[in-house]
Design an enzyme around this catalytic site. Structure first.
Site, PDB file in Angstrom:
ATOM      1  CB  VAL A 124      -4.677   5.654   8.888  1.00 45.35           C
ATOM      2  CG1 VAL A 124      -3.413   5.018   8.309  1.00 45.35           C
ATOM      3  CG2 VAL A 124      -4.406   6.192  10.297  1.00 45.35           C
ATOM      4  CB  ILE A 125      -5.361   7.882   3.365  1.00 47.31           C
ATOM      5  CG1 ILE A 125      -6.269   8.891   4.081  1.00 47.31           C
ATOM      6  CG2 ILE A 125      -5.872   7.568   1.971  1.00 47.31           C
ATOM      7  CD1 ILE A 125      -7.659   8.372   4.407  1.00 47.31           C
ATOM      8  CB  SER A 159      -8.752  -1.772  -1.521  1.00 50.30           C
ATOM      9  OG  SER A 159      -7.492  -2.135  -1.008  1.00 50.30           O
ATOM     10  CB  ALA A 197       3.386   6.525  -8.004  1.00 46.96           C
ATOM     11  CB  ALA A 198      -1.199   6.458  -5.197  1.00 49.98           C
ATOM     12  CG  HIS A 220       8.515  10.120   1.526  1.00 46.85           C
ATOM     13  ND1 HIS A 220       9.717  10.786   1.685  1.00 46.85           N
ATOM     14  CD2 HIS A 220       8.654   9.382   0.396  1.00 46.85           C
ATOM     15  CE1 HIS A 220      10.524  10.447   0.692  1.00 46.85           C
ATOM     16  NE2 HIS A 220       9.901   9.612  -0.102  1.00 46.85           N
ATOM     17  CD  GLU A 313      13.468   5.544  -0.220  1.00 48.43           C
ATOM     18  OE1 GLU A 313      13.064   5.364   0.947  1.00 48.43           O
ATOM     19  OE2 GLU A 313      12.726   5.991  -1.131  1.00 48.43           O
TER      20      GLU A 313
END
Length: 591
Positions: A124-125, A159, A197-198, A220, A313
């Protein structure tokens, strides 16, 4: 075996399973005869009589309404068939179209080892909106299934999310937490849940680290849209699937936890198989969705998903509802309503009574619960708001379809950091104006369980927006399951409860970066057009468009919503103001 990419072609056939492949995504084309849907003309005697009766009160429809009534849909709704050797596929009829779903439930967790056959590690990234929820749900479901599959979190070195992941029970010592690139390289199923975006900036490195014949999982379709805009595609030596929960990550986790004692609850999800290198893709995707706790999972394509999701959205799910309440709060207070009552008649009305009614009984029940005078106010607001809302929604959809909105998200993500000698521009606050401060006061004095009033004018504007969004998606060929989830269910069951709990930022900023950016960009557009067109029309005494009202009453989407309501989560989401399952920066006990 060469990678097979699924088609968008509609299919209502159910071919027999191939002996050479346990799982096959079927994309045979079949022409669908379009029924009279939405704002189309109808030969139905009941519809003709209803239209004649309503129109008989003297008001007339506009020429635009006449053109809408006589127009046909651009394309038939997409209906995808699929095969699974693990789960039970079920046919449902939505507004005359057949679709296929898989029901969820904790009693299906025993099938997860079969669905995930050949998978030893799920990476899971990311740890944003969806990451924490999906990782924990997957881990808990696999434990219950007595599976030894490892769920491992992959994060950038340094992170701040490492501490959050450790607090959720993932650790370096247990092999369930580590560096992003090591995690990708060691995983058989990679769930890419970093920001869109990443993904756009790092996809080449991500692809290069993936094992041959591994599976890329997306929640997505944004990355596909970005690749398409550059004339690119996914590597042909990996499978590509998607499971897309129809709600923010905190809702996915909250309903999963709430439903532990009643055979599961969660957020409905769509799934797609974009590329299947070895015939396992559909079962893996369905297993992933079941493990998340999805009450039901419906089929889509990756392209249809990103179009409807990014559009939705910015529409009623986040941006448009924000624009509506800002516009109406200003109108009500300018016309002499107290600030507290204006807040209740806008935000509380939509997020409480209207949402609960639509969730359990549908849009018509909102109208039918009004007094005769209230129905007139509803019709006035609906008639004036429908086409202004549709104008912005139409523009928004085509910006997504063309790739313009996707490019906007990528560029906005790059402006979060200093570059070219210019300062960084992170997202700002959206709940510091007078209206939202009034909301804090209203919530402090709100009785427990209070759903607020049902204000007819607000209801008319909100339902007009919902119906306009449904019509745009319908004209663009989306399936009814996707239309209803992106326009109705996600709004009233997943998102609005968060605004009810603590205001607009608590709803918007618990979502993905793409959603947060889009909401901020498009909310002012809806505010502006309602103020400049819809409300001006009401004040000038414009006639009610009876074509719109009669077609609202008879629209087949109401029957489709009724079917989907039977598949809703088994519990209503509970969102306390001090919720601890939301983004860390949004955790607090006040407001």
């Amino acid at each position: 075996m060469a990678a097979a990419t699924s088609s968008i072609a509609p299919s209502l056939s159910c071919p027999s399973p191939s002996s050479s492949s346990k799982t096959l995504w079927s994309s045979k084309a079949r022409t669908l005869a379009l029924p009279n849907i939405g704002f189309l003309s109808s030969s139905s005697k009941s519809l003709r009589s209803l239209t004649a009766t309503v129109a008989g009160n003297g008001a007339t429809g506009s020429s635009l309404a006449a053109r809408m009534v006589s127009s046909s849909a651009v394309k038939a709704p997409v209906s995808l068939d699929f095969e699974t050797s693990v789960f039970k596929k079920e046919k449902v009829s939505l507004a005359g179209y057949e679709e296929y779903i898989v029901r969820g439930g904790r009693d299906l967790f025993k099938h997860l080892p079969d669905a995930f056959k050949g998978i030893k590690q799920i990476g899971v990234i990311g740890w944003g909106s969806q990451g924490p929820a999906q990782a924990q749900n997957l881990r808990d479901s696999l434990v219950e299934a007595k599976s030894d599959i490892v769920v491992k979190i992959g994060l950038r070195k340094g992170s701040r999310s490492f501490e959050e992941a450790r607090a959720a029970g993932f650790t370096e010592e247990s092999g369930t937490l580590g560096d992003i690139w090591e995690t990708i390289a060691g995983s058989d199923l990679v769930l890419l849940l970093i920001s869109d975006a990443a993904q756009a900036d790092n996809y080449e490195k991500i692809f290069s680290h993936m094992k041959p014949n591994s599976i890329l999982g997306l929640s997505h379709g944004f990355l596909l849209g970005h690749l398409q805009s550059s004339g690119l595609d996914f590597p042909k030596n990996i499978s590509v699937v998607a499971v897309c929960p129809k709600g923010m990550g905190p809702s996915v986790r909250r309903l999963y936890v709430q439903g532990k004692e009643i055979n599961g609850a969660g957020i409905n999800a769509s799934f797609a198989v974009h590329q299947d290198v070895d015939g396992r893709a559909a079962d893996v995707a369905l297993g992933w969705s079941v493990a998340l706790g999805s009450p039901f999972t419906f089929a889509t394509t990756l392209e249809q998903e990103y179009r409807s999701d990014i559009f939705g959205e910015r529409g009623i799910l986040l941006g448009a509802v924000h624009g509506i309440v800002e516009s109406l709060f200003r109108r009500y207070t300018e016309n002499g309503m107290s600030e507290d009552l204006a807040y209740k008649n806008t935000v509380e009305c939509i997020t409480g009574t209207i949402s609960r009614t639509i969730s359990t009984q549908g849009m018509l029940a909102v109208y039918n619960s009004l007094s005769e005078e209230g129905k007139k106010d509803f019709e006035t607001a609906y008639s004036a708001s429908f086409y202004p809302c549709m104008e912005i929604l139409y523009e928004c959809y085509e910006d997504v379809q063309s790739g313009s909105e996707i490019r906007s998200v990528v560029l906005a993500g790059r402006r979060f950091y200093e570059k070219e000698g210019l300062p960084a521009f992170p997202m700002g606050n959206i709940d510091q104006t007078r209206m939202w401060k009034v909301g804090e006061r209203v919530r402090k004095s709100r009785p427990a369980g209070d759903l607020g009033p049902l204000y007819p004018f607000t209801a008319g504007v909100y339902v007009a927006l919902m119906m306009a969004q449904i019509e745009i998606l319908r004209k663009k060929g989306h399936s009814y399951s996707e239309i209803i989830n992106e326009s109705v269910i996600e709004s009233v069951d997943s998102l609005n409860p968060f605004m009810h709990a603590r205001g607009v930022s608590f709803m918007v900023d618990n979502c993905s970066t793409t959603a947060r950016l889009g909401s901020r960009k498009w909310a002012p557009r809806f505010d502006y057009i309602l103020t400049q067109q819809a409300l001006v029309a009401v004040d000038s005494g414009a006639a009610i468009n009876r074509d719109l009202i009669s077609n609202f009453f008879s629209d087949p989407v109401h029957g489709a919503i009724e079917v989907c309501a039977q598949l809703r989560p088994t519990v209503d989401i509970s969102v306390p103001a001090d919720a601890d399952f939301v983004r860390p920066e949004l955790r607090q006990s006040s407001n």
